[in-house]
Write a protein that holds these residues in place. Structure first.
Motif, PDB file in Angstrom:
ATOM      1  N   LEU A  14     -23.644  -3.587 -31.100  1.00 24.25           N
ATOM      2  CA  LEU A  14     -22.353  -3.869 -30.472  1.00 24.25           C
ATOM      3  C   LEU A  14     -21.198  -3.418 -31.365  1.00 24.25           C
ATOM      4  O   LEU A  14     -20.198  -2.880 -30.873  1.00 24.25           O
ATOM      5  N   ALA A  15     -21.319  -3.631 -32.662  1.00 20.41           N
ATOM      6  CA  ALA A  15     -20.279  -3.186 -33.591  1.00 20.41           C
ATOM      7  C   ALA A  15     -20.155  -1.665 -33.586  1.00 20.41           C
ATOM      8  O   ALA A  15     -19.043  -1.119 -33.579  1.00 20.41           O
ATOM      9  N   LEU A  16     -21.289  -0.956 -33.567  1.00 20.63           N
ATOM     10  CA  LEU A  16     -21.255   0.502 -33.508  1.00 20.63           C
ATOM     11  C   LEU A  16     -20.627   0.980 -32.199  1.00 20.63           C
ATOM     12  O   LEU A  16     -19.885   1.960 -32.182  1.00 20.63           O
ATOM     13  N   SER A  17     -20.913   0.290 -31.117  1.00 17.75           N
ATOM     14  CA  SER A  17     -20.303   0.647 -29.836  1.00 17.75           C
ATOM     15  C   SER A  17     -18.795   0.443 -29.883  1.00 17.75           C
ATOM     16  O   SER A  17     -18.025   1.277 -29.388  1.00 17.75           O
ATOM     17  N   ALA A  18     -18.353  -0.650 -30.477  1.00 15.63           N
ATOM     18  CA  ALA A  18     -16.914  -0.909 -30.599  1.00 15.63           C
ATOM     19  C   ALA A  18     -16.248   0.148 -31.473  1.00 15.63           C
ATOM     20  O   ALA A  18     -15.141   0.622 -31.169  1.00 15.63           O
ATOM     21  N   ILE A  19     -16.914   0.529 -32.557  1.00 16.84           N
ATOM     22  CA  ILE A  19     -16.366   1.573 -33.429  1.00 16.84           C
ATOM     23  C   ILE A  19     -16.265   2.896 -32.675  1.00 16.84           C
ATOM     24  O   ILE A  19     -15.301   3.647 -32.839  1.00 16.84           O
ATOM     25  N   THR A  20     -17.246   3.187 -31.825  1.00 15.66           N
ATOM     26  CA  THR A  20     -17.215   4.412 -31.028  1.00 15.66           C
ATOM     27  C   THR A  20     -16.017   4.410 -30.089  1.00 15.66           C
ATOM     28  O   THR A  20     -15.313   5.411 -29.949  1.00 15.66           O
ATOM     29  N   PHE A  21     -15.773   3.270 -29.439  1.00 11.94           N
ATOM     30  CA  PHE A  21     -14.609   3.190 -28.553  1.00 11.94           C
ATOM     31  C   PHE A  21     -13.308   3.309 -29.341  1.00 11.94           C
ATOM     32  O   PHE A  21     -12.346   3.929 -28.869  1.00 11.94           O
ATOM     33  N   ALA A  22     -13.273   2.755 -30.533  1.00  7.89           N
ATOM     34  CA  ALA A  22     -12.083   2.892 -31.383  1.00  7.89           C
ATOM     35  C   ALA A  22     -11.875   4.355 -31.760  1.00  7.89           C
ATOM     36  O   ALA A  22     -10.739   4.847 -31.774  1.00  7.89           O
ATOM     37  N   GLN A  23     -12.963   5.048 -32.053  1.00  7.39           N
ATOM     38  CA  GLN A  23     -12.871   6.457 -32.405  1.00  7.39           C
ATOM     39  C   GLN A  23     -12.357   7.274 -31.217  1.00  7.39           C
ATOM     40  O   GLN A  23     -11.530   8.168 -31.376  1.00  7.39           O
ATOM     41  N   LEU A  24     -12.821   6.953 -30.023  1.00  8.39           N
ATOM     42  CA  LEU A  24     -12.323   7.636 -28.836  1.00  8.39           C
ATOM     43  C   LEU A  24     -10.840   7.357 -28.622  1.00  8.39           C
ATOM     44  O   LEU A  24     -10.076   8.244 -28.235  1.00  8.39           O
ATOM     45  N   ALA A  25     -10.423   6.122 -28.870  1.00  9.34           N
ATOM     46  CA  ALA A  25      -9.017   5.763 -28.706  1.00  9.34           C
ATOM     47  C   ALA A  25      -8.142   6.518 -29.701  1.00  9.34           C
ATOM     48  O   ALA A  25      -7.061   6.988 -29.352  1.00  9.34           O
ATOM     49  N   VAL A  26      -8.607   6.641 -30.933  1.00  8.70           N
ATOM     50  CA  VAL A  26      -7.842   7.387 -31.943  1.00  8.70           C
ATOM     51  C   VAL A  26      -7.701   8.838 -31.511  1.00  8.70           C
ATOM     52  O   VAL A  26      -6.621   9.421 -31.601  1.00  8.70           O
ATOM     53  N   GLY A  27      -8.767   9.418 -31.015  1.00  5.76           N
ATOM     54  CA  GLY A  27      -8.703  10.807 -30.548  1.00  5.76           C
ATOM     55  C   GLY A  27      -7.798  10.961 -29.345  1.00  5.76           C
ATOM     56  O   GLY A  27      -7.026  11.919 -29.243  1.00  5.76           O
ATOM     57  N   TRP A  28      -7.847  10.008 -28.444  1.00  4.83           N
ATOM     58  CA  TRP A  28      -7.015  10.076 -27.238  1.00  4.83           C
ATOM     59  C   TRP A  28      -5.542   9.880 -27.568  1.00  4.83           C
ATOM     60  O   TRP A  28      -4.695  10.597 -27.063  1.00  4.83           O
ATOM     61  N   LEU A  29      -5.249   8.931 -28.429  1.00  2.82           N
ATOM     62  CA  LEU A  29      -3.859   8.685 -28.802  1.00  2.82           C
ATOM     63  C   LEU A  29      -3.289   9.825 -29.632  1.00  2.82           C
ATOM     64  O   LEU A  29      -2.107  10.133 -29.557  1.00  2.82           O
ATOM     65  N   GLY A  30      -4.128  10.436 -30.450  1.00  2.00           N
ATOM     66  CA  GLY A  30      -3.660  11.522 -31.294  1.00  2.00           C
ATOM     67  C   GLY A  30      -3.484  12.823 -30.546  1.00  2.00           C
ATOM     68  O   GLY A  30      -2.711  13.680 -30.941  1.00  2.00           O
ATOM     69  N   GLU A  31      -4.169  12.976 -29.442  1.00  5.82           N
ATOM     70  CA  GLU A  31      -4.131  14.234 -28.710  1.00  5.82           C
ATOM     71  C   GLU A  31      -2.795  14.437 -27.999  1.00  5.82           C
ATOM     72  O   GLU A  31      -2.132  15.449 -28.157  1.00  5.82           O
ATOM     73  N   ARG A  32      -2.387  13.508 -27.173  1.00  5.80           N
ATOM     74  CA  ARG A  32      -1.108  13.540 -26.446  1.00  5.80           C
ATOM     75  C   ARG A  32      -0.882  14.860 -25.709  1.00  5.80           C
ATOM     76  O   ARG A  32       0.220  15.379 -25.660  1.00  5.80           O
ATOM     77  N   GLY A  33      -1.951  15.435 -25.185  1.00  2.34           N
ATOM     78  CA  GLY A  33      -1.812  16.630 -24.361  1.00  2.34           C
ATOM     79  C   GLY A  33      -1.695  17.931 -25.127  1.00  2.34           C
ATOM     80  O   GLY A  33      -1.604  18.981 -24.529  1.00  2.34           O
ATOM     81  N   SER A  34      -1.671  17.893 -26.449  1.00  2.00           N
ATOM     82  CA  SER A  34      -1.553  19.142 -27.205  1.00  2.00           C
ATOM     83  C   SER A  34      -2.901  19.491 -27.827  1.00  2.00           C
ATOM     84  O   SER A  34      -3.726  18.632 -28.088  1.00  2.00           O
ATOM     85  N   LEU A  35      -3.076  20.772 -28.043  1.00  2.51           N
ATOM     86  CA  LEU A  35      -4.330  21.236 -28.633  1.00  2.51           C
ATOM     87  C   LEU A  35      -4.154  21.632 -30.093  1.00  2.51           C
ATOM     88  O   LEU A  35      -5.010  22.289 -30.660  1.00  2.51           O
ATOM     89  N   THR A  36      -3.043  21.252 -30.694  1.00  2.85           N
ATOM     90  CA  THR A  36      -2.827  21.571 -32.104  1.00  2.85           C
ATOM     91  C   THR A  36      -3.624  20.599 -32.966  1.00  2.85           C
ATOM     92  O   THR A  36      -3.766  19.427 -32.624  1.00  2.85           O
ATOM     93  N   PRO A  37      -4.163  21.086 -34.074  1.00 11.30           N
ATOM     94  CA  PRO A  37      -4.930  20.193 -34.943  1.00 11.30           C
ATOM     95  C   PRO A  37      -4.032  19.134 -35.573  1.00 11.30           C
ATOM     96  O   PRO A  37      -2.906  19.415 -35.975  1.00 11.30           O
ATOM     97  N   ASN A  38      -4.544  17.938 -35.635  1.00  4.85           N
ATOM     98  CA  ASN A  38      -3.808  16.825 -36.225  1.00  4.85           C
ATOM     99  C   ASN A  38      -4.652  16.295 -37.380  1.00  4.85           C
ATOM    100  O   ASN A  38      -5.760  15.792 -37.169  1.00  4.85           O
ATOM    101  N   ALA A  39      -4.146  16.411 -38.582  1.00  2.00           N
ATOM    102  CA  ALA A  39      -4.915  16.050 -39.772  1.00  2.00           C
ATOM    103  C   ALA A  39      -5.273  14.579 -39.798  1.00  2.00           C
ATOM    104  O   ALA A  39      -6.380  14.209 -40.191  1.00  2.00           O
ATOM    105  N   ALA A  40      -4.356  13.708 -39.376  1.00  7.23           N
ATOM    106  CA  ALA A  40      -4.632  12.267 -39.403  1.00  7.23           C
ATOM    107  C   ALA A  40      -5.742  11.895 -38.437  1.00  7.23           C
ATOM    108  O   ALA A  40      -6.631  11.102 -38.772  1.00  7.23           O
TER     109      ALA A  40
END
Length: 98
Positions: A14-40
């Motif tokens: 369950l913890a690994l699943s939660a971390i996976t969803f957090a990782q997806l959220a970080v990627g989704w929030l960081g993307e914001r529709g642009s395809l430029t690389p974001n170091a953070a």
């Protein structure tokens, strides 16, 4: 299997699943529709993946009960993998923008 072991693995899963969803959220929030690389976003994705790898090695490969040397070697492997991934990413970014 005994009951405490099953509970522990369920909690870890369950913890690994939660971390996976957090990782997806970080990627989704960081993307914001642009395809430029974001170091953070890239660095956080790599770090989160390395945390997941360490948990999987410790819990599902049962290194947690292994001799101390094996525990330290697997930790060293995770650290070296992280350093090489992050290092190659940032060196690549330096060469692509310079």
């Amino acid at each position: 299997m005994n009951r405490p072991f099953e509970k522990r693995l369920t909690f870890v899963w369950l913890a690994l699943s939660a971390i996976t969803f957090a990782q997806l959220a970080v990627g989704w929030l960081g993307e914001r529709g642009s395809l430029t690389p974001n170091a953070a976003v890239t660095a956080s994705a790599i770090v989160i993946a390395l945390i997941k790898v360490r948990v999987i090695i410790r819990e599902f490969m049962e290194v947690r009960h292994a001799p101390v040397l094996l525990c330290r070697l697997t930790d060293l492997w995770v650290v070296l993998t992280g350093v090489s991934l992050l290092g190659s990413y940032f060196v690549g970014m330096a060469f692509s923008t310079g």
